[in-house]
Design a protein around this motif. Structure first.
Motif, PDB file in Angstrom:
ATOM      1  N   SER A  10       0.838  -1.193   0.000  1.00  0.00           N
ATOM      2  CA  SER A  10       0.000   0.000   0.000  1.00  0.00           C
ATOM      3  C   SER A  10       0.876   1.247   0.000  1.00  0.00           C
ATOM      4  CB  SER A  10      -0.929   0.009   1.216  1.00  0.00           C
ATOM      5  OG  SER A  10      -0.179   0.010   2.415  1.00  0.00           O
ATOM      6  N   HIS A  11       0.390   2.284  -0.645  1.00  0.00           N
ATOM      7  CA  HIS A  11       1.073   3.578  -0.743  1.00  0.00           C
ATOM      8  C   HIS A  11       2.441   3.462  -1.409  1.00  0.00           C
ATOM      9  CE1 HIS A  11      -2.153   5.622   1.290  1.00  0.00           C
ATOM     10  NE2 HIS A  11      -2.187   4.620   2.137  1.00  0.00           N
ATOM     11  N   CYS A  12       2.467   2.648  -2.469  1.00  0.00           N
ATOM     12  CA  CYS A  12       3.673   2.505  -3.306  1.00  0.00           C
ATOM     13  C   CYS A  12       3.382   2.919  -4.744  1.00  0.00           C
ATOM     14  CB  CYS A  12       4.182   1.067  -3.261  1.00  0.00           C
ATOM     15  SG  CYS A  12       5.065   0.663  -1.754  1.00  0.00           S
ATOM     16  N   HIS A  13       2.364   3.721  -4.934  1.00  0.00           N
ATOM     17  CA  HIS A  13       2.019   4.282  -6.248  1.00  0.00           C
ATOM     18  C   HIS A  13       1.575   3.228  -7.259  1.00  0.00           C
ATOM     19  CE1 HIS A  13       3.858   7.883  -4.600  1.00  0.00           C
ATOM     20  NE2 HIS A  13       4.954   7.212  -4.384  1.00  0.00           N
ATOM     21  N   GLY A  14       0.992   2.134  -6.789  1.00  0.00           N
ATOM     22  CA  GLY A  14       0.541   1.074  -7.684  1.00  0.00           C
ATOM     23  C   GLY A  14      -0.416   1.530  -8.777  1.00  0.00           C
ATOM     24  N   PRO A  15      -1.512   2.227  -8.428  1.00  0.00           N
ATOM     25  CA  PRO A  15      -2.440   2.667  -9.473  1.00  0.00           C
ATOM     26  C   PRO A  15      -1.783   3.603 -10.488  1.00  0.00           C
ATOM     27  CG  PRO A  15      -3.488   2.805  -7.321  1.00  0.00           C
ATOM     28  CD  PRO A  15      -2.037   2.510  -7.077  1.00  0.00           C
ATOM     29  N   GLU A  16      -0.900   4.480 -10.000  1.00  0.00           N
ATOM     30  CA  GLU A  16      -0.239   5.426 -10.903  1.00  0.00           C
ATOM     31  C   GLU A  16       0.702   4.711 -11.869  1.00  0.00           C
ATOM     32  OE1 GLU A  16      -0.504   5.664  -7.560  1.00  0.00           O
ATOM     33  OE2 GLU A  16      -0.320   7.742  -6.889  1.00  0.00           O
ATOM     34  N   VAL A  17       1.436   3.719 -11.361  1.00  0.00           N
ATOM     35  CA  VAL A  17       2.347   2.953 -12.221  1.00  0.00           C
ATOM     36  C   VAL A  17       1.540   2.158 -13.243  1.00  0.00           C
ATOM     37  CG1 VAL A  17       4.075   1.102 -12.295  1.00  0.00           C
ATOM     38  CG2 VAL A  17       4.205   2.855 -10.501  1.00  0.00           C
ATOM     39  N   ALA A  18       0.446   1.523 -12.800  1.00  0.00           N
ATOM     40  CA  ALA A  18      -0.402   0.749 -13.713  1.00  0.00           C
ATOM     41  C   ALA A  18      -0.931   1.630 -14.838  1.00  0.00           C
ATOM     42  CB  ALA A  18      -1.559   0.104 -12.950  1.00  0.00           C
ATOM     43  N   GLN A  19      -1.397   2.821 -14.488  1.00  0.00           N
ATOM     44  CA  GLN A  19      -1.927   3.742 -15.495  1.00  0.00           C
ATOM     45  C   GLN A  19      -0.832   4.199 -16.459  1.00  0.00           C
ATOM     46  OE1 GLN A  19      -5.057   4.429 -16.081  1.00  0.00           O
ATOM     47  NE2 GLN A  19      -4.625   5.872 -17.713  1.00  0.00           N
ATOM     48  N   ALA A  20       0.347   4.506 -15.922  1.00  0.00           N
ATOM     49  CA  ALA A  20       1.455   4.955 -16.774  1.00  0.00           C
ATOM     50  C   ALA A  20       1.900   3.845 -17.728  1.00  0.00           C
ATOM     51  CB  ALA A  20       2.636   5.420 -15.916  1.00  0.00           C
ATOM     52  N   VAL A  21       1.952   2.619 -17.251  1.00  0.00           N
ATOM     53  CA  VAL A  21       2.329   1.478 -18.096  1.00  0.00           C
ATOM     54  C   VAL A  21       1.276   1.284 -19.185  1.00  0.00           C
ATOM     55  CG1 VAL A  21       2.607  -1.046 -18.142  1.00  0.00           C
ATOM     56  CG2 VAL A  21       3.710   0.306 -16.340  1.00  0.00           C
ATOM     57  N   ASP A 168      10.479   3.773  -3.036  1.00  0.00           N
ATOM     58  CA  ASP A 168      11.017   4.882  -2.254  1.00  0.00           C
ATOM     59  C   ASP A 168      12.252   5.478  -2.923  1.00  0.00           C
ATOM     60  OD1 ASP A 168      12.269   2.480  -1.759  1.00  0.00           O
ATOM     61  OD2 ASP A 168      12.351   2.718   0.406  1.00  0.00           O
ATOM     62  N   SER A 169      12.783   4.779  -3.931  1.00  0.00           N
ATOM     63  CA  SER A 169      13.934   5.319  -4.675  1.00  0.00           C
ATOM     64  C   SER A 169      13.703   5.298  -6.190  1.00  0.00           C
ATOM     65  CB  SER A 169      15.200   4.521  -4.337  1.00  0.00           C
ATOM     66  OG  SER A 169      15.033   3.157  -4.668  1.00  0.00           O
ATOM     67  N   THR A 170      12.461   5.043  -6.603  1.00  0.00           N
ATOM     68  CA  THR A 170      12.110   4.986  -8.027  1.00  0.00           C
ATOM     69  C   THR A 170      10.857   5.831  -8.249  1.00  0.00           C
ATOM     70  OG1 THR A 170      12.888   2.688  -8.033  1.00  0.00           O
ATOM     71  CG2 THR A 170      11.635   3.408  -9.947  1.00  0.00           C
ATOM     72  N   SER A 171      10.897   6.717  -9.232  1.00  0.00           N
ATOM     73  CA  SER A 171       9.715   7.528  -9.531  1.00  0.00           C
ATOM     74  C   SER A 171       8.699   6.691 -10.304  1.00  0.00           C
ATOM     75  CB  SER A 171      10.100   8.754 -10.354  1.00  0.00           C
ATOM     76  OG  SER A 171      10.432   8.375 -11.679  1.00  0.00           O
ATOM     77  N   VAL A 172       7.479   7.178 -10.376  1.00  0.00           N
ATOM     78  CA  VAL A 172       6.433   6.488 -11.140  1.00  0.00           C
ATOM     79  C   VAL A 172       6.861   6.348 -12.599  1.00  0.00           C
ATOM     80  CG1 VAL A 172       4.072   6.714 -12.035  1.00  0.00           C
ATOM     81  CG2 VAL A 172       4.538   7.125  -9.609  1.00  0.00           C
ATOM     82  N   ASP A 173       7.404   7.411 -13.185  1.00  0.00           N
ATOM     83  CA  ASP A 173       7.848   7.362 -14.582  1.00  0.00           C
ATOM     84  C   ASP A 173       8.982   6.361 -14.784  1.00  0.00           C
ATOM     85  OD1 ASP A 173       5.979   9.155 -15.498  1.00  0.00           O
ATOM     86  OD2 ASP A 173       7.309  10.896 -15.349  1.00  0.00           O
ATOM     87  N   GLU A 174       9.940   6.334 -13.849  1.00  0.00           N
ATOM     88  CA  GLU A 174      11.043   5.368 -13.950  1.00  0.00           C
ATOM     89  C   GLU A 174      10.526   3.943 -13.839  1.00  0.00           C
ATOM     90  OE1 GLU A 174      14.701   8.010 -12.001  1.00  0.00           O
ATOM     91  OE2 GLU A 174      13.366   6.865 -10.693  1.00  0.00           O
ATOM     92  N   ALA A 175       9.621   3.712 -12.897  1.00  0.00           N
ATOM     93  CA  ALA A 175       9.050   2.370 -12.723  1.00  0.00           C
ATOM     94  C   ALA A 175       8.304   1.934 -13.977  1.00  0.00           C
ATOM     95  CB  ALA A 175       8.113   2.350 -11.513  1.00  0.00           C
ATOM     96  N   ALA A 176       7.497   2.842 -14.526  1.00  0.00           N
ATOM     97  CA  ALA A 176       6.739   2.520 -15.739  1.00  0.00           C
ATOM     98  C   ALA A 176       7.679   2.217 -16.897  1.00  0.00           C
ATOM     99  CB  ALA A 176       5.799   3.667 -16.089  1.00  0.00           C
ATOM    100  N   ALA A 177       8.761   2.968 -17.014  1.00  0.00           N
ATOM    101  CA  ALA A 177       9.728   2.737 -18.098  1.00  0.00           C
ATOM    102  C   ALA A 177      10.375   1.360 -17.966  1.00  0.00           C
ATOM    103  CB  ALA A 177      10.788   3.832 -18.098  1.00  0.00           C
ATOM    104  N   ILE A 178      10.735   0.974 -16.747  1.00  0.00           N
ATOM    105  CA  ILE A 178      11.352  -0.340 -16.510  1.00  0.00           C
ATOM    106  C   ILE A 178      10.372  -1.460 -16.866  1.00  0.00           C
ATOM    107  CG2 ILE A 178      12.207  -1.909 -14.706  1.00  0.00           C
ATOM    108  CD1 ILE A 178      13.360   0.666 -13.320  1.00  0.00           C
ATOM    109  N   VAL A 179       9.133  -1.309 -16.425  1.00  0.00           N
ATOM    110  CA  VAL A 179       8.110  -2.328 -16.709  1.00  0.00           C
ATOM    111  C   VAL A 179       7.867  -2.434 -18.210  1.00  0.00           C
ATOM    112  CG1 VAL A 179       5.676  -2.957 -16.405  1.00  0.00           C
ATOM    113  CG2 VAL A 179       7.001  -2.113 -14.451  1.00  0.00           C
ATOM    114  N   CYS A 180       7.732  -1.292 -18.872  1.00  0.00           N
ATOM    115  CA  CYS A 180       7.472  -1.297 -20.320  1.00  0.00           C
ATOM    116  C   CYS A 180       8.628  -1.913 -21.097  1.00  0.00           C
ATOM    117  CB  CYS A 180       7.205   0.118 -20.814  1.00  0.00           C
ATOM    118  SG  CYS A 180       5.644   0.784 -20.221  1.00  0.00           S
TER     119      CYS A 180
END
Length: 198
Positions: A10-21, A168-180
């Motif tokens: 919880s509170h790890c930006h899951g919905p935001e990362v999912a949407q960005a991906v 805590d050390s990865t932005s939503v955009d960085e996480a989405a880029a890695i996943v993509c």
């Protein structure tokens, strides 16, 4: 193309990362609400019972009724039908119901330190720090009960995921880029064999 399954603390930006991906890949987005509605309609089970199967404790009568197992089987079957369309992002507990033998599923876990998550909860929920920490611990126990029931493992066990991202050390955009980037790799492509397995 692939199915991206996101599970997060919880509170790890899951919905935001999912949407960005979803936006970066042009995939469809499957929500837990859509899954519950489809399962309820297909198997004539209330959405509340299905939701409790994922998020609630096991009933004392479950040893006799096996209600949790039945409802998880319904969710599994409905999810199997929904992911046949491929090119999909799902964020939530039900991603763990996708069989490990499906090669075209990229399994991602978003985690962070408790203090970071508590500070995010304070910002988002507008609650005191002590209440935020208590909420985080309760959320973690819910996730632990879920993965212990399914796999006998902690929700953060590395073997459950292809990618573990520290938010805590990865932005939503960085996480989405890695996943993509990983979703486009050949090991998770939907091949005819993967389609047959689905």
């Amino acid at each position: 193309m692939a199915i991206v399954s996101l599970f997060s603390a919880s509170h790890c930006h899951g919905p935001e990362v999912a949407q960005a991906v979803r936006e970066k890949l042009g995939y469809g987005l499957l929500s837990t609400e859509q899954l519950l509605a489809a399962t309820s309609e297909r198997f004539s089970v209330s959405e509340d019972k299905l939701n409790r199967a994922m998020h609630g404790p096991v009933s004392v009568f479950n040893r006799l009724t096996h209600e949790k197992e039945h409802n998880l089987a319904f969710l599994r079957a409905a999810l199997a039908e929904l992911v046949q369309q491929d090119n999909l992002v799902y964020h939530g507990f039900a991603g763990h119901l996708l069989p490990k033998y499906l090669p075209n599923v990229l399994r991602v876990c978003l985690v962070a330190r408790t203090d970071y998550r508590a500070s995010q909860a304070v910002l988002v929920e507008g609650i005191e720090a002590a209440a935020a920490e208590k909420m985080i611990l309760k959320d973690d126990e819910e996730r632990k009960a879920w993965t212990l029931h399914l796999f006998g493992l902690s929700p953060w066990a590395k073997g459950l995921y292809d990618i573990l991202l520290p938010m805590d050390s990865t932005s939503v955009d960085e996480a989405a880029a890695i996943v993509c980037e990983n979703a486009r790799k050949p090991p998770v492509e939907t091949t005819p064999a993967a389609q047959a397995a689905m």
